[in-house]
Design an enzyme around this catalytic site. Structure first.
Site, PDB file in Angstrom:
ATOM      1  N   GLU A 159       2.740  23.295 -20.828  1.00  0.00           N
ATOM      2  CA  GLU A 159       2.359  22.163 -21.670  1.00  0.00           C
ATOM      3  C   GLU A 159       2.840  22.347 -23.102  1.00  0.00           C
ATOM      4  O   GLU A 159       2.847  23.460 -23.632  1.00  0.00           O
ATOM      5  CB  GLU A 159       0.845  21.962 -21.646  1.00  0.00           C
ATOM      6  CG  GLU A 159       0.334  21.549 -20.282  1.00  0.00           C
ATOM      7  CD  GLU A 159      -1.153  21.235 -20.269  1.00  0.00           C
ATOM      8  OE1 GLU A 159      -1.601  20.619 -19.294  1.00  0.00           O
ATOM      9  OE2 GLU A 159      -1.865  21.592 -21.237  1.00  0.00           O
ATOM     10  N   CYS A 179      -1.101  33.167 -19.222  1.00  0.00           N
ATOM     11  CA  CYS A 179      -1.238  34.166 -20.280  1.00  0.00           C
ATOM     12  C   CYS A 179      -2.003  35.366 -19.735  1.00  0.00           C
ATOM     13  O   CYS A 179      -2.947  35.219 -18.973  1.00  0.00           O
ATOM     14  CB  CYS A 179      -1.969  33.577 -21.484  1.00  0.00           C
ATOM     15  SG  CYS A 179      -2.062  34.711 -22.895  1.00  0.00           S
ATOM     16  N   CYS A 186     -10.398  30.775 -24.297  1.00  0.00           N
ATOM     17  CA  CYS A 186      -9.146  30.024 -24.152  1.00  0.00           C
ATOM     18  C   CYS A 186      -8.927  29.641 -22.699  1.00  0.00           C
ATOM     19  O   CYS A 186      -8.983  30.490 -21.796  1.00  0.00           O
ATOM     20  CB  CYS A 186      -7.975  30.862 -24.659  1.00  0.00           C
ATOM     21  SG  CYS A 186      -6.383  30.020 -24.558  1.00  0.00           S
ATOM     22  N   SER A 284       2.693  32.672 -33.187  1.00  0.00           N
ATOM     23  CA  SER A 284       1.307  33.140 -33.176  1.00  0.00           C
ATOM     24  C   SER A 284       1.138  34.234 -32.128  1.00  0.00           C
ATOM     25  O   SER A 284       1.678  34.132 -31.019  1.00  0.00           O
ATOM     26  CB  SER A 284       0.359  31.971 -32.876  1.00  0.00           C
ATOM     27  OG  SER A 284      -0.968  32.428 -32.757  1.00  0.00           O
ATOM     28  N   HIS A 309      -9.939  36.222 -34.720  1.00  0.00           N
ATOM     29  CA  HIS A 309     -11.144  35.703 -34.060  1.00  0.00           C
ATOM     30  C   HIS A 309     -12.396  36.554 -34.217  1.00  0.00           C
ATOM     31  O   HIS A 309     -13.465  36.155 -33.730  1.00  0.00           O
ATOM     32  CB  HIS A 309     -10.895  35.469 -32.569  1.00  0.00           C
ATOM     33  CG  HIS A 309      -9.692  34.637 -32.289  1.00  0.00           C
ATOM     34  ND1 HIS A 309      -9.420  33.474 -32.979  1.00  0.00           N
ATOM     35  CD2 HIS A 309      -8.678  34.804 -31.390  1.00  0.00           C
ATOM     36  CE1 HIS A 309      -8.289  32.949 -32.519  1.00  0.00           C
ATOM     37  NE2 HIS A 309      -7.819  33.737 -31.570  1.00  0.00           N
ATOM     38  N   ASN A 411     -12.847  24.179 -29.490  1.00  0.00           N
ATOM     39  CA  ASN A 411     -12.757  23.002 -28.633  1.00  0.00           C
ATOM     40  C   ASN A 411     -13.233  23.372 -27.234  1.00  0.00           C
ATOM     41  O   ASN A 411     -12.738  24.337 -26.643  1.00  0.00           O
ATOM     42  CB  ASN A 411     -11.300  22.508 -28.573  1.00  0.00           C
ATOM     43  CG  ASN A 411     -10.763  22.153 -29.941  1.00  0.00           C
ATOM     44  OD1 ASN A 411     -11.213  21.198 -30.573  1.00  0.00           O
ATOM     45  ND2 ASN A 411      -9.805  22.929 -30.427  1.00  0.00           N
ATOM     46  N   CYS A 455      -6.377  23.040 -29.659  1.00  0.00           N
ATOM     47  CA  CYS A 455      -6.177  24.481 -29.602  1.00  0.00           C
ATOM     48  C   CYS A 455      -7.099  25.109 -28.560  1.00  0.00           C
ATOM     49  O   CYS A 455      -8.307  24.900 -28.570  1.00  0.00           O
ATOM     50  CB  CYS A 455      -6.446  25.087 -30.981  1.00  0.00           C
ATOM     51  SG  CYS A 455      -6.097  26.845 -31.071  1.00  0.00           S
TER      52      CYS A 455
END
Length: 545
Positions: A159, A179, A186, A284, A309, A411, A455
């Site tokens: 995406e 990932c 995430c 990133s 984070h 989110n 995100c």
């Protein structure tokens, strides 16, 4: 009981290979005894970019000087013209779009390409201009964000997210299928790792997004009414059909696909191709310390963002499993080295500063910080990592370095743990505390949450070959269909947001220092313009004498 089948970590060799994968193309040419100079390579890819990435047979015909008519069927009388449904898009710079005499390419290259067109589909040396396709694209209700599901030739789907800010467009690209880092908040981490994207597949995401912007711009210009106001709107719209910023914040850990990401970045900043400013490309990383140092060595001009984070090692290991064994201090040092790399280079080039290698004064750090070549990303979750104490710890961790800290409102995603985002008031207080330690801290503006494009929300269910809307937002899941879902962009002004970097916008109240900086910037621009005019008049006066 049968053993659980392990996820395949690497993809099968691509066939056909992406023509945009320069290393693979060079290898195939050398295997056939063809060695191109850098000049010929640059010229070849420049012409491919200027042509709008048509099918390979049409591009070869164009290179041979044959007439290529876009959108027209081939002639039946034997005359040479090629039909094409290629969507051209406007190139950014005058170098790759200017008319004039075209330099000749070696005949051996043209013969190789011609043979490649007629080669068997399963040939190991088969190439294609574009190997992926847009499975679907979906635009948010406010028209600012479009999520693209890009299907690769082997059926995997990644995406990309296209974000439209005031006067500029940013594209968030993926570098891997899935990932391996497994961050608990995430959605991409729930997929596991399927494999790396080639440099060509990364660049193809730019091609797809550019064509979508071009189509939107052309449709909007066709519907504009005639008149002075219409011309002004068209002029503004033309600025929105170019991608200005690229952020590697999609699916995957970019530094775990280092070679391909590095090659893609170099193509993005190549003035003959995409011609993006160096500080308009941001990579990133969750924190691969050795690769961060390699990136500083290879591309110090490109932005580097660290997904931190958490303010300390124990907290970080709880939400970022891959953080184990990598001290948080080493990551901050690597990020700081990237921010100061160009400053250090300039100092070493100055004979008077030979003894100065690591220590920088406040003015030097502030100057480097304003260029935002290094930043910290920090997701805001209800819990230990977003407490007032955590804000002080984060501020002290960055104290004296003048790093840019970007707070990301969480989110909601379909992950195992039920997480939530703190209130706006709490995030503003958190931001204020971190800023008090000398860092520029801002809150990122959330875009595309209603289409699961914000995100941390990018995820693809491979078994069903469809994109999942993993958020219970204003669009129910039943209303999200696989297909081309396009909405006409309606960009809203966001006067209450403050730009936090070249790749995103931040929300929050504007501080007095920000207003002062804006005024100083305007005054400096006016003074520079007057200086240029004065210098020009002085030169003309001397020539007349």
């Amino acid at each position: 009981m049968a053993a659980k089948q392990q996820v395949k970590r690497f993809r099968d060799p691509l066939c056909p290979k992406p023509l945009l994968d320069r290393a693979a193309f060079d290898k195939a040419l050398k295997a056939n005894g063809i060695t191109l100079s850098e000049h010929h390579f640059d010229n070849f890819y420049q012409r491919l970019h200027r042509s709008g990435y048509p099918p390979l047979d049409e591009f070869v015909a164009e290179l041979r000087g044959e007439v290529v008519e876009r959108g027209v069927s081939s002639n039946d009388d034997g005359s040479v013209s090629v039909a094409s449904n290629t969507t051209n898009f406007r190139t950014k710079n005058s170098v790759s779009s200017r008319p004039g005499r075209k330099s000749q390419l070696p005949k051996a290259l043209l013969e190789f390409l011609s043979n490649n067109v007629s080669a068997e589909a399963d040939s190991d040396e088969k190439f294609a201009t574009i190997t992926s396709k847009v499975q679907m694209h979906q635009t948010s209700a406010d028209g600012t964000t479009t999520k693209l599901a890009v299907e690769l030739q082997d059926g995997h789907v990644v995406e990309s997210v296209l974000m439209r800010h005031e006067g500029r467009c940013t594209l968030c690209v993926s570098s891997q299928v899935g990932c391996a880092m497994g961050c608990t908040f995430c959605a991409t981490g729930t997929m596991g790792i399927k494999g790396n994207l080639s440099s060509g597949e990364i660049l193809e995401q730019l091609v797809h997004a550019s064509k979508i912007l071009s189509e939107e711009s052309r449709d909007d210009m066709m519907t504009e009414e005639e008149g002075t106001d219409s011309k002004k709107r068209q002029k503004k719209q033309k600025r929105m059909d170019l991608i200005r910023n690229i952020v590697f914040m999609g699916m995957g850990e970019p530094l775990n696909n280092y070679r391909n990401v590095l090659a893609a970045c170099r193509a993005m900043i190549d003035r003959r191709l995409w011609n993006l400013a160096h500080n308009r490309v941001t990579v990133s990383t969750v924190g691969v310390a050795s690769r961060m140092r390699d990136f500083t060595r290879d591309l110090p001009e490109v932005n580097l963002a660290l997904s931190l984070h958490a303010p300390n090692q124990p907290m970080r290991e709880k939400i970022v499993p891959s953080a184990k064994g990598t001290p948080i201090e080493s990551l901050i040092e690597a990020l700081d080295s990237h921010m100061m790399a160009l400053t250090k280079r300039k100092l070493l080039e100055n004979p008077q500063e030979d003894d100065k290698t690591t220590d920088f004064n406040i003015e030097e750090r502030q100057s480097a910080s304003k260029k935002k070549r290094a930043m910290i990303e920090y997701v805001m979750l209800v819990g230990d990592t977003s407490t007032i104490e955590a804000a002080h710890q984060l501020g002290k961790l960055c104290e004296g370095r003048h790093l840019v800290v970007n707070l990301i409102p969480y989110n909601k995603t379909d992950v195992k743990d039920k997480l939530d985002c703190p209130s706006e008031e709490h995030m503003q207080e958190f931001r204020r505390i971190v800023s008090s330690y000398g860092s520029f801290c801002s809150i990122r503006r959330t875009m595309g949450a209603d289409i699961a494009g914000a995100c941390g929300q990018l995820v693809v269910e491979q078994e069903k070959k469809q994109v999942l809307d993993i958020e219970d937002g204003p669009f129910p899941k039943d209303n999200v269909k696989v297909g081309r879902i396009v909405a006409t962009p309606r960009r809203k002004k966001s006067s209450d947001t403050v730009p936090s970097s070249s790749s995103e916008e931040s929300s929050g109240k504007q501080q007095p220092t920000d207003r002062l900086l804006h005024q100083l910037t305007v005054a400096t621009a006016i003074a520079a313009s007057l200086f240029v005019v004065s210098a020009s008049l002085l030169v003309l006066q001397k020539r007349r004498r």
